[in-house]
Design an enzyme around this catalytic site. Structure first.
Site, short mmCIF file in Angstrom:
data_model
loop_
_atom_site.label_atom_id
_atom_site.label_comp_id
_atom_site.label_asym_id
_atom_site.label_seq_id
_atom_site.Cartn_x
_atom_site.Cartn_y
_atom_site.Cartn_z
N ALA A 166 -17.83 7.62 8.63
CA ALA A 166 -16.88 7.27 6.70
C ALA A 166 -16.38 9.66 6.06
O ALA A 166 -15.42 9.24 5.38
CB ALA A 166 -18.20 7.04 5.42
N ASP A 167 -17.22 9.84 6.83
CA ASP A 167 -16.78 11.96 6.08
C ASP A 167 -17.13 12.72 6.71
O ASP A 167 -17.83 13.31 6.99
CB ASP A 167 -17.33 11.41 4.94
CG ASP A 167 -17.55 12.68 3.54
OD1 ASP A 167 -15.96 13.39 3.89
OD2 ASP A 167 -17.40 13.26 2.70
N LEU A 168 -16.39 12.15 8.16
CA LEU A 168 -16.80 13.74 9.22
C LEU A 168 -16.03 15.05 8.93
O LEU A 168 -15.42 15.03 8.96
CB LEU A 168 -16.89 13.11 10.51
CG LEU A 168 -16.76 14.08 11.96
CD1 LEU A 168 -18.69 13.97 11.41
CD2 LEU A 168 -16.06 13.93 12.81
#
Length: 235
Positions: A166-168
């Site tokens: 979700a938050d690379l």
């Protein structure tokens, strides 16, 4: 790994009984560990994460909201059940990924505290020793092309396994002393085993993050590094 769940009236924990005995809510308090002089550092980023010796090195991270939601409450989330809480979901997801042999930190324990319709929580994982975030590495002497290839191959492994991050971003990618690559922070990640993930969105987010952290005036080197990452990802 041997997972145990313990529930009280206003809190619940899930933990690996192979690594520790039953932890209580104080176990997830930074002040608790500070009083024992066990806090060794704090991670930089939006969330709150601390490096703690218990005696082995672990990372304690509290769940914090960002964006407009943080104006309502920084730490409280809408409570829909213990098993669906963010700490429990991330703990169980990390366990699956770890057991699959993917490069993630081993989960140690997680806490969900709840009252009425809201909850807060924290998660504790083993520390990847002698590691730095990709963002921090960019502020050093630069990275060899082989490192960018390692990053690309690592991300592809997760996508092939069915994991969407979700938050690379550059702070959620770790490099150890041997330039092995690990991913961290799987809050809100989606995992569908057997379904290859379309990684375009993840890669775009990562490139924006690299542009933010890349040394000023050296964007041509960024494009070269990105080309190596993409080529390794596409193989």
């Amino acid at each position: 790994m041997k997972h145990e769940v313990h529930k009280e009236k206003s809190w619940a924990v899930i933990y690996d009984a192979c690594l520790m005995d039953l932890p209580g809510p104080d176990f997830f308090s930074v002040d608790y560990w500070r009083s024992r002089q066990a806090v060794k550092g704090e991670a930089v980023g939006r969330g709150s994460a601390w490096f703690i010796e218990i005696p082995g090195p672990v990372v304690l991270r509290h769940y914090l909201r960002g964006g407009w939601a943080a104006k309502l409450s920084r730490q409280r989330y809408f409570f829909t059940g213990i098993s669906r809480s963010r700490p429990f979901r991330e703990f169980r997801l990390l366990s699956k990924l770890f057991e699959l042999g993917l490069p993630v930190p081993r989960p140690v324990s997680a806490l969900c505290e709840h009252r009425r319709v809201t909850s807060s929580g924290a998660i504790m994982t083993e520390c990847i020793e002698s590691s730095n975030t990709l963002a921090d590495c960019l502020m050093g002497d630069g990275l060899a092309g082989s490192v960018w290839e390692n990053v690309g191959r690592c991300i592809r492994r997760f996508h092939d396994a069915g994991l969407w991050h979700a938050d690379l971003n550059a702070r959620n990618i770790l490099l150890d002393a041997e330039h092995r690559v690990f991913l961290i922070d799987f809050d809100r990640a989606r995992f569908n085993p057997g379904e290859t993930v379309n990684g375009e969105g993840n890669l775009k987010r990562l490139k924006r993050s690299l542009t933010k952290f890349w040394p000023a005036g050296d964007l041509s080197a960024l494009q070269s590094a990105w080309n190596q990452l993409e080529a390794a990802y596409d193989k």
